[in-house]
Design a protein around this motif. Structure first.
Motif, mmCIF file in Angstrom:
data_model
loop_
_atom_site.group_PDB
_atom_site.id
_atom_site.type_symbol
_atom_site.label_atom_id
_atom_site.label_comp_id
_atom_site.label_asym_id
_atom_site.label_seq_id
_atom_site.Cartn_x
_atom_site.Cartn_y
_atom_site.Cartn_z
ATOM 1 N N ALA A 3 41.885 -34.549 4.065
ATOM 2 C CA ALA A 3 40.971 -34.393 5.201
ATOM 3 C C ALA A 3 41.478 -33.330 6.178
ATOM 4 O O ALA A 3 40.692 -32.527 6.697
ATOM 5 N N LYS A 4 42.784 -33.305 6.377
ATOM 6 C CA LYS A 4 43.366 -32.307 7.272
ATOM 7 C C LYS A 4 43.225 -30.910 6.681
ATOM 8 O O LYS A 4 42.885 -29.939 7.386
ATOM 9 N N ARG A 5 43.467 -30.792 5.390
ATOM 10 C CA ARG A 5 43.373 -29.490 4.721
ATOM 11 C C ARG A 5 41.937 -28.981 4.720
ATOM 12 O O ARG A 5 41.684 -27.797 4.973
ATOM 13 N N ASP A 6 40.983 -29.857 4.425
ATOM 14 C CA ASP A 6 39.588 -29.442 4.316
ATOM 15 C C ASP A 6 38.830 -29.523 5.635
ATOM 16 O O ASP A 6 37.626 -29.233 5.682
ATOM 17 N N GLU A 7 39.558 -29.957 6.692
ATOM 18 C CA GLU A 7 38.949 -30.090 8.028
ATOM 19 C C GLU A 7 37.718 -30.997 7.974
ATOM 20 O O GLU A 7 36.638 -30.672 8.477
ATOM 21 N N LYS A 8 37.884 -32.151 7.337
ATOM 22 C CA LYS A 8 36.822 -33.141 7.254
ATOM 23 C C LYS A 8 37.301 -34.436 7.898
ATOM 24 O O LYS A 8 38.495 -34.658 8.083
ATOM 25 N N ASN A 60 47.107 -52.964 -3.454
ATOM 26 C CA ASN A 60 47.658 -53.734 -2.338
ATOM 27 C C ASN A 60 48.064 -52.807 -1.188
ATOM 28 O O ASN A 60 47.779 -51.608 -1.208
ATOM 29 N N ARG A 61 48.741 -53.366 -0.202
ATOM 30 C CA ARG A 61 49.119 -52.589 0.985
ATOM 31 C C ARG A 61 49.990 -51.386 0.624
ATOM 32 O O ARG A 61 49.842 -50.299 1.187
ATOM 33 N N ASN A 62 50.880 -51.559 -0.363
ATOM 34 C CA ASN A 62 51.790 -50.482 -0.759
ATOM 35 C C ASN A 62 51.016 -49.280 -1.305
ATOM 36 O O ASN A 62 51.217 -48.144 -0.875
ATOM 37 N N HIS A 70 47.491 -44.025 -1.072
ATOM 38 C CA HIS A 70 46.147 -43.434 -1.128
ATOM 39 C C HIS A 70 45.757 -42.836 0.221
ATOM 40 O O HIS A 70 45.173 -41.748 0.295
ATOM 41 N N LEU A 71 46.064 -43.548 1.296
ATOM 42 C CA LEU A 71 45.722 -43.064 2.628
ATOM 43 C C LEU A 71 46.458 -41.777 2.971
ATOM 44 O O LEU A 71 45.891 -40.873 3.589
ATOM 45 N N ALA A 72 47.729 -41.703 2.551
ATOM 46 C CA ALA A 72 48.500 -40.487 2.826
ATOM 47 C C ALA A 72 47.859 -39.278 2.157
ATOM 48 O O ALA A 72 47.720 -38.208 2.776
#
Length: 506
Positions: free
Chosen positions: A362-367, A347-349, A354-356
């Motif tokens: 993605a930020k760490r791997d620059e993707k 659900n949204r929670n 998961h998104l966090a």
């Protein structure tokens, strides 16, 4: 350096109090003896006062209660015998408190021996000072006092032993209850229960077995001191009605001789190699009477459990039941808090969680990271025409189609109503196009409702991290705007946030 009083044991404090009191009480008598110049009294009183004070100092500086308790008892007996020898029958009645005190100060066997010597020597010293009527009665009184003190001492030792065992059991219970209350995982709780049982019953080995999800096999909850072969044997056992163990029957099973028990052939070799002879299996039953698992207690010799053991194990079985039921409740609460009850999707929670993690990766791997927001077209028409039950069936089938279409690495979630989110991890633009087209095609297929075909296409909005937005909320907002743009463009299509007119961008 002497130990502080607040850190001393109760035995320490009692012996210090007794020796200090004895020293203070006898000191005036020593002073009076000195003032009277009575050499005999001075010898007896100085021996008593000096000896008791020496014991006090010994306990004060060393806290060696057992050693100085023995010295104190021996000193008291020797002093009174010296006093009787010097002063005669006037001091004979002091034997009564010394006889009683000896059982507190000395081990029971030593107290009996020393008291026998004390009574014998004391009565020998004054035997000629009593008439034939009084002396045998006095001797009988000493003997009866010694017997009663012995009986009382044994009784108190047994009581103390029971209290210590009960205290130990309560400590085990409290430790386990604290683990349950803190929602510790079942493996830790089961290990604590097994450790407690094996501490309560030396020379036994214990395991906790659980019925698996299929209800046809077993899972090992804990068996830290049983061989690895036992673990493998448990995996081979099947929970069938004719199996002769507690997990299968739901009743207590006692096996005097494992080697001759035909219902457990898988465990016979294990029992032989581990020198396990007898076994007692106790079922763990849930609140509804369902079988959750069992305790299996193995003995190294042929024995039958005692009623007290049954009672104690039942307490630990109850703790295991509470732990299992609590774990199920915690899992259910977590499931309800994080998963959509209708579709079974996150659900949204849970989506935000998961998104966090996905944004951090993605930020760490620059993707780049893409999210697709999906809304069913004409879903209201299905609800209004066929009813809400039909609408629920559409949502359930829609979620199944989404899960069958996206890749294993992607995350699908339901925001609510007819809105879904797909998190597309580590993808290139061409892959996004492919996934989006597959979703559109899958969701455009008709839904069979009440013998008719209903159509609910989808509008999809896609946004990228970090090019479109750098935060989760902004990313969701961008995808939402792109999804509504897809609806404006005619529905049944996928639209990228970056393709929107500049005036609509945020």
């Amino acid at each position: 350096m002497p130990v502080k009083m607040e850190h001393r044991t109760l035995e320490d404090k009692i012996l210090l109090t007794i020796t200090a009191t004895a020293t203070l009480v006898l000191s005036p008598f020593l002073i009076m003896s000195v003032m009277a110049g009575d050499i005999a009294h001075i010898a007896v009183d100085s021996t008593a006062v000096g000896g008791f004070f020496a014991v006090f100092l010994g306990v004060w500086f060393t806290s060696n209660v057992h050693l100085f308790s023995g010295i104190f008892a021996l000193l008291a007996q020797v002093t009174i015998l010296i006093g009787i020898h010097i002063k005669g029958m006037a001091l004979i009645y002091w034997l009564f408190p010394i006889i009683i005190a000896s059982f507190y100060l000395l081990p029971t066997a030593l107290a009996c021996i020393f008291n026998f010597i004390l009574i014998s020597v004391g009565c020998f010293l004054i035997s000629d000072q009593f008439d034939t009527f009084t002396f045998p009665r006095l001797l009988a009184a000493f003997i009866v006092t010694n017997i009663f003190a012995l009986i009382f001492s044994v009784f108190m030792q047994n009581k103390n032993r029971q209290l210590l065992e009960k205290d130990k059991t309560n400590q085990h219970h409290n430790t386990i209850l604290e683990l349950i209350a803190s929602s510790s995982n079942l493996a830790n709780i089961f290990s604590a229960i097994v450790d407690a049982i094996e501490d309560e019953f030396p020379n036994v080995r214990c395991s906790i077995l659980l019925v698996d999800k299929s209800r046809q096999g077993l899972e090992l909850g804990a068996a830290p001191n049983l061989p690895e072969a036992y673990h493998r044997a448990i995996e081979a056992l099947e929970v069938t009605p004719n199996a002769g163990y507690a997990v299968a029957t739901g009743t207590r099973v006692i096996i005097d001789d494992l080697a001759a028990h035909s219902d457990w052939p898988e465990l016979q070799n294990v029992a032989k190699s581990a020198q396990l002879v007898s076994c007692w299996s106790e079922p763990i039953l849930g609140n509804q009477g369902n079988i959750l698992g069992s305790f299996d207690i193995f003995y190294r010799k042929r024995v039958s459990p005692k009623p007290t053991e049954f009672k104690l194990i039942e307490q630990f079985v109850n703790l295991a039941r509470i732990a299992i039921e609590r774990d199920k409740t915690d899992r259910l609460i977590w499931q309800q808090a994080n998963y959509d009850h209708l579709t079974g999707l996150p659900n949204r929670n849970l989506l935000h969680e998961h998104l966090a993690h996905a944004v951090q990766a993605a930020k760490r791997d620059e993707k780049q990271l893409a999210i697709a927001m999906l809304d069913l077209d004409k879903f209201k028409y299905v609800n209004d025409t066929f009813g809400h039950n039909a609408g629920d069936k559409v949502l359930i089938e829609c979620s199944q189609r989404i899960q069958e279409t996206v890749r294993e690495t992607d995350i699908a979630a339901r925001l609510g109503g007819d809105e879904f989110i797909i998190v597309l991890l580590g993808t290139q633009s061409a892959e996004i196009d492919s996934v989006a087209n597959k979703l559109l095609n899958a969701l455009a297929q008709p839904y069979a409702i009440q013998g008719e075909s209903a159509y609910c296409t989808a509008s999809i909005g896609i946004a990228f991290y970090p090019s479109d937005a750098a935060t989760i909320d902004s990313l969701l907002k961008c995808a939402d705007q792109a999804m509504y743009q897809a609806k404006l463009e005619g529905r049944n299509s996928a639209y990228y946030f970056a393709d929107q007119p500049q005036a609509q961008a945020t």
